[in-house]
Design a protein around this motif. Structure first.
Motif, PDB file in Angstrom:
ATOM      1  N   ALA A   6       0.833  -1.240  -0.221  1.00 15.62           N
ATOM      2  CA  ALA A   6      -0.012  -0.001  -0.475  1.00 15.62           C
ATOM      3  C   ALA A   6       1.079   1.385  -0.075  1.00 15.62           C
ATOM      4  O   ALA A   6       2.096   1.322   0.990  1.00 15.62           O
ATOM      5  CB  ALA A   6      -0.810   0.191   1.036  1.00 15.62           C
ATOM      6  N   THR A   7       1.036   2.117  -0.995  1.00 14.61           N
ATOM      7  CA  THR A   7       1.518   2.712  -1.273  1.00 14.61           C
ATOM      8  C   THR A   7       1.130   4.729  -0.251  1.00 14.61           C
ATOM      9  O   THR A   7       2.249   5.276  -0.499  1.00 14.61           O
ATOM     10  CB  THR A   7       1.930   3.250  -2.449  1.00 14.61           C
ATOM     11  OG1 THR A   7       0.647   3.152  -3.475  1.00 14.61           O
ATOM     12  CG2 THR A   7       3.260   2.105  -2.971  1.00 14.61           C
ATOM     13  N   GLY A   8      -0.287   4.326  -0.411  1.00 15.18           N
ATOM     14  CA  GLY A   8      -0.730   5.962   0.406  1.00 15.18           C
ATOM     15  C   GLY A   8      -2.435   5.949  -0.601  1.00 15.18           C
ATOM     16  O   GLY A   8      -3.132   4.537  -0.450  1.00 15.18           O
ATOM     17  N   PRO A   9      -3.095   6.751   0.294  1.00 16.22           N
ATOM     18  CA  PRO A   9      -4.416   6.627   0.120  1.00 16.22           C
ATOM     19  C   PRO A   9      -4.715   6.755  -0.787  1.00 16.22           C
ATOM     20  O   PRO A   9      -4.396   7.147  -1.325  1.00 16.22           O
ATOM     21  CB  PRO A   9      -5.450   7.442   1.213  1.00 16.22           C
ATOM     22  CG  PRO A   9      -3.718   8.178   2.379  1.00 16.22           C
ATOM     23  CD  PRO A   9      -2.682   7.930   1.306  1.00 16.22           C
ATOM     24  N   ASN A  10      -5.785   5.867  -1.139  1.00 16.65           N
ATOM     25  CA  ASN A  10      -6.712   5.988  -2.051  1.00 16.65           C
ATOM     26  C   ASN A  10      -5.595   5.172  -3.341  1.00 16.65           C
ATOM     27  O   ASN A  10      -5.835   6.212  -4.455  1.00 16.65           O
ATOM     28  CB  ASN A  10      -8.110   7.139  -2.585  1.00 16.65           C
ATOM     29  CG  ASN A  10      -8.680   7.934  -1.079  1.00 16.65           C
ATOM     30  OD1 ASN A  10      -9.200   6.655  -1.484  1.00 16.65           O
ATOM     31  ND2 ASN A  10      -8.960   8.885  -0.712  1.00 16.65           N
ATOM     32  N   HIS A  48      -8.728   5.556   5.624  1.00 17.35           N
ATOM     33  CA  HIS A  48      -9.139   5.741   7.181  1.00 17.35           C
ATOM     34  C   HIS A  48      -8.546   5.914   8.592  1.00 17.35           C
ATOM     35  O   HIS A  48      -8.940   6.298   8.946  1.00 17.35           O
ATOM     36  CB  HIS A  48     -10.053   4.516   7.102  1.00 17.35           C
ATOM     37  CG  HIS A  48     -11.470   4.640   6.344  1.00 17.35           C
ATOM     38  ND1 HIS A  48     -12.313   3.816   6.533  1.00 17.35           N
ATOM     39  CD2 HIS A  48     -11.881   5.490   5.018  1.00 17.35           C
ATOM     40  CE1 HIS A  48     -13.427   4.508   5.017  1.00 17.35           C
ATOM     41  NE2 HIS A  48     -12.669   5.431   4.682  1.00 17.35           N
ATOM     42  N   TYR A  49      -6.908   5.761   8.075  1.00 11.89           N
ATOM     43  CA  TYR A  49      -6.250   5.418   9.440  1.00 11.89           C
ATOM     44  C   TYR A  49      -5.338   6.392   9.033  1.00 11.89           C
ATOM     45  O   TYR A  49      -3.918   6.240   8.482  1.00 11.89           O
ATOM     46  CB  TYR A  49      -5.516   4.225   9.632  1.00 11.89           C
ATOM     47  CG  TYR A  49      -5.712   2.666   9.510  1.00 11.89           C
ATOM     48  CD1 TYR A  49      -6.960   2.724  10.926  1.00 11.89           C
ATOM     49  CD2 TYR A  49      -6.839   1.635   9.142  1.00 11.89           C
ATOM     50  CE1 TYR A  49      -7.990   1.443  10.870  1.00 11.89           C
ATOM     51  CE2 TYR A  49      -7.457   0.744   8.903  1.00 11.89           C
ATOM     52  CZ  TYR A  49      -8.066   0.207  10.054  1.00 11.89           C
ATOM     53  OH  TYR A  49      -9.110  -0.137   9.746  1.00 11.89           O
ATOM     54  N   PRO A  50      -5.721   7.844  10.003  1.00 11.01           N
ATOM     55  CA  PRO A  50      -4.730   8.673  10.426  1.00 11.01           C
ATOM     56  C   PRO A  50      -3.103   8.344  10.499  1.00 11.01           C
ATOM     57  O   PRO A  50      -1.862   9.161  10.131  1.00 11.01           O
ATOM     58  CB  PRO A  50      -5.169  10.108  10.972  1.00 11.01           C
ATOM     59  CG  PRO A  50      -6.107   8.481  11.722  1.00 11.01           C
ATOM     60  CD  PRO A  50      -6.609   8.076  11.640  1.00 11.01           C
ATOM     61  N   PHE A  51      -3.207   7.025  11.560  1.00 14.03           N
ATOM     62  CA  PHE A  51      -1.350   6.936  11.973  1.00 14.03           C
ATOM     63  C   PHE A  51      -0.532   6.031  11.086  1.00 14.03           C
ATOM     64  O   PHE A  51       0.092   5.267  11.088  1.00 14.03           O
ATOM     65  CB  PHE A  51      -2.213   5.943  12.892  1.00 14.03           C
ATOM     66  CG  PHE A  51      -2.849   4.783  13.515  1.00 14.03           C
ATOM     67  CD1 PHE A  51      -2.184   3.763  12.876  1.00 14.03           C
ATOM     68  CD2 PHE A  51      -4.285   5.473  13.762  1.00 14.03           C
ATOM     69  CE1 PHE A  51      -3.072   2.731  13.215  1.00 14.03           C
ATOM     70  CE2 PHE A  51      -4.575   4.376  13.359  1.00 14.03           C
ATOM     71  CZ  PHE A  51      -4.493   3.373  13.173  1.00 14.03           C
ATOM     72  N   ALA A  52      -1.291   5.469  10.073  1.00 12.21           N
ATOM     73  CA  ALA A  52      -1.245   4.782   9.132  1.00 12.21           C
ATOM     74  C   ALA A  52       0.388   5.019   9.006  1.00 12.21           C
ATOM     75  O   ALA A  52       0.745   6.180   8.273  1.00 12.21           O
ATOM     76  CB  ALA A  52      -1.803   4.520   7.867  1.00 12.21           C
ATOM     77  N   LYS A 108       1.167   1.094  21.215  1.00 15.34           N
ATOM     78  CA  LYS A 108       1.117   0.289  20.391  1.00 15.34           C
ATOM     79  C   LYS A 108       1.444  -0.504  19.047  1.00 15.34           C
ATOM     80  O   LYS A 108       1.240   1.150  18.646  1.00 15.34           O
ATOM     81  CB  LYS A 108      -0.035  -1.140  20.219  1.00 15.34           C
ATOM     82  CG  LYS A 108      -1.026  -0.173  19.894  1.00 15.34           C
ATOM     83  CD  LYS A 108      -2.802  -1.320  20.287  1.00 15.34           C
ATOM     84  CE  LYS A 108      -3.929  -0.584  19.953  1.00 15.34           C
ATOM     85  NZ  LYS A 108      -3.938   1.190  21.080  1.00 15.34           N
ATOM     86  N   ARG A 109       1.951  -1.239  18.387  1.00 15.81           N
ATOM     87  CA  ARG A 109       2.531  -0.694  16.575  1.00 15.81           C
ATOM     88  C   ARG A 109       0.820  -1.434  16.226  1.00 15.81           C
ATOM     89  O   ARG A 109       0.894  -3.271  16.598  1.00 15.81           O
ATOM     90  CB  ARG A 109       3.192  -0.971  16.157  1.00 15.81           C
ATOM     91  CG  ARG A 109       4.418  -0.113  16.665  1.00 15.81           C
ATOM     92  CD  ARG A 109       5.852  -0.469  16.217  1.00 15.81           C
ATOM     93  NE  ARG A 109       6.240  -1.436  16.425  1.00 15.81           N
ATOM     94  CZ  ARG A 109       8.022  -1.235  16.122  1.00 15.81           C
ATOM     95  NH1 ARG A 109       7.999  -0.368  15.029  1.00 15.81           N
ATOM     96  NH2 ARG A 109       8.460  -2.247  16.782  1.00 15.81           N
ATOM     97  N   ILE A 110       0.188  -1.772  15.182  1.00 13.99           N
ATOM     98  CA  ILE A 110      -0.861  -2.547  14.063  1.00 13.99           C
ATOM     99  C   ILE A 110      -0.364  -3.248  13.155  1.00 13.99           C
ATOM    100  O   ILE A 110       0.640  -3.179  12.760  1.00 13.99           O
ATOM    101  CB  ILE A 110      -1.386  -1.846  13.997  1.00 13.99           C
ATOM    102  CG1 ILE A 110      -2.295  -1.279  14.841  1.00 13.99           C
ATOM    103  CG2 ILE A 110      -3.003  -2.749  13.348  1.00 13.99           C
ATOM    104  CD1 ILE A 110      -2.672  -1.915  16.449  1.00 13.99           C
ATOM    105  N   THR A 111      -0.086  -4.593  12.811  1.00 18.49           N
ATOM    106  CA  THR A 111       0.847  -5.466  11.604  1.00 18.49           C
ATOM    107  C   THR A 111      -0.324  -4.712  10.911  1.00 18.49           C
ATOM    108  O   THR A 111      -1.256  -4.205  10.423  1.00 18.49           O
ATOM    109  CB  THR A 111       0.395  -7.057  12.128  1.00 18.49           C
ATOM    110  OG1 THR A 111       0.666  -6.637  13.513  1.00 18.49           O
ATOM    111  CG2 THR A 111       0.707  -7.764  10.939  1.00 18.49           C
ATOM    112  N   GLY A 112       0.856  -4.640   9.399  1.00 19.75           N
ATOM    113  CA  GLY A 112      -0.055  -4.352   7.950  1.00 19.75           C
ATOM    114  C   GLY A 112      -0.712  -2.709   7.932  1.00 19.75           C
ATOM    115  O   GLY A 112      -1.015  -2.462   7.321  1.00 19.75           O
ATOM    116  N   VAL A 114       0.783   0.219  10.464  1.00 17.94           N
ATOM    117  CA  VAL A 114       2.885   0.630  10.545  1.00 17.94           C
ATOM    118  C   VAL A 114       3.762  -0.470  10.434  1.00 17.94           C
ATOM    119  O   VAL A 114       4.555   0.601  10.972  1.00 17.94           O
ATOM    120  CB  VAL A 114       2.391   1.283  12.166  1.00 17.94           C
ATOM    121  CG1 VAL A 114       1.082   2.453  12.349  1.00 17.94           C
ATOM    122  CG2 VAL A 114       2.030   0.416  13.351  1.00 17.94           C
ATOM    123  N   ALA A 115       3.182  -1.520  10.639  1.00 15.87           N
ATOM    124  CA  ALA A 115       4.330  -2.624  10.154  1.00 15.87           C
ATOM    125  C   ALA A 115       4.351  -3.612   9.416  1.00 15.87           C
ATOM    126  O   ALA A 115       2.709  -3.768   9.384  1.00 15.87           O
ATOM    127  CB  ALA A 115       4.929  -3.039  11.617  1.00 15.87           C
TER     128      ALA A 115
END
Length: 270
Positions: A6-10, A48-52, A108-112, A114-115
């Protein structure tokens, strides 16, 4: 290695060739066997995830085999079949982590998201955040257990469902179907709430003794007539209103659990 990124939103996923990562201290390298597709992966692509963190390899319903370990890792060993899930890691020392609620850790960090996750041939994970898979468990069938399975089982556990409990599941999608199967395996009695009779045969095949079609009857009334109401109502439908409509069907001291909800605010009947 081949990976979907995933290279960026949309933006659509991009197929790319990436270097196979090497495990640092406390990490394991997993050769991915299977990775389920979760709706939250689509939310990532929609921004939808501003922290992505972009670019990132999505995917958090992962099974595979450990092929290398970093310094200090004694378990799992190379060759161990493992699963990896939504929670990539946590700080390990805040109040939430200390009491075993790492998913609530503010760092915490979320798989897929932020990692890097499982849409690749190999993935790195923290050794303490992968789960050994039992012998004989099909790793392809097991992959969704790392998300929908954890969500539904932990929901039932937190709600206090036990053998003999009356558990009503609203919606038989992925999470709802697993919740129904877990409830029956726990020895609980099962009811299923759906919009129409279309899902009745599936519900009965899963072990439901009661099916409620909301286009025919009020779900609260129907559940209240089920020996005094449900001890647990688990809402797996993507609708807050569907959950609220069952409130009156709870037994005294019952629990309404929202594993699915919509954009509308939760308004409870009085």
């Amino acid at each position: 290695m081949r990976a979907a990124v995933a290279t960026g939103p949309n933006l659509p996923l991009a197929l790319d060739n990436l270097d196979v990562p090497q495990p640092a201290a406390g990490e394991v390298l997993v050769k991915v066997t299977a990775c389920g597709v979760c709706f939250s992966d689509l939310n990532l692509l929609r921004g939808h995830y501003p922290f992505a963190r972009y670019p990132v390899v999505p995917g958090h319903e992962i099974t595979g085999v450990v092929t290398a370990v970093g310094e200090g890792v004694t378990f799992p060993e190379v060759g161990t079949a493992v699963g990896a899930q939504f929670l990539y890691d946590s700080c390990g020392h805040c109040d939430y982590c200390v009491r075993g609620d790492q998913i609530l850790c503010p760092r915490k960090r979320i798989t897929g998201i932020v990692a890097d996750g499982g849409y690749a041939e190999y993935a790195l994970f923290k050794a303490g955040f992968v789960t050994p898979l039992p012998d004989g468990l099909d790793p392809v069938a097991a992959a969704p257990l790392m998300c929908a399975g954890l969500t539904s089982f932990n929901g039932l556990r937190q709600a206090g469902a036990t053998a003999g409990s009356r558990v009503a599941v609203v919606g038989l999608g992925g999470v709802g179907t697993l919740a129904a199967r877990y409830a029956v395996a726990m020895g609980a009695r099962l009811a299923v709430v759906g919009r129409s009779r279309r899902g009745e045969d599936q519900a009965k095949a899963l072990g439901a003794e009661l099916f409620v079609a909301t286009d025919e009857s009020d779900p609260a009334d129907a559940l209240k007539g089920w020996d005094g109401g449900a001890d647990v109502v688990l809402n797996a439908a993507p609708s807050t209103a569907a959950a609220a409509a069952t409130l009156g069907g709870l037994a005294p001291d019952g629990t309404l659990l929202l594993l699915g909800y919509g954009n509308e605010p939760l308004t409870l009947p009085t």
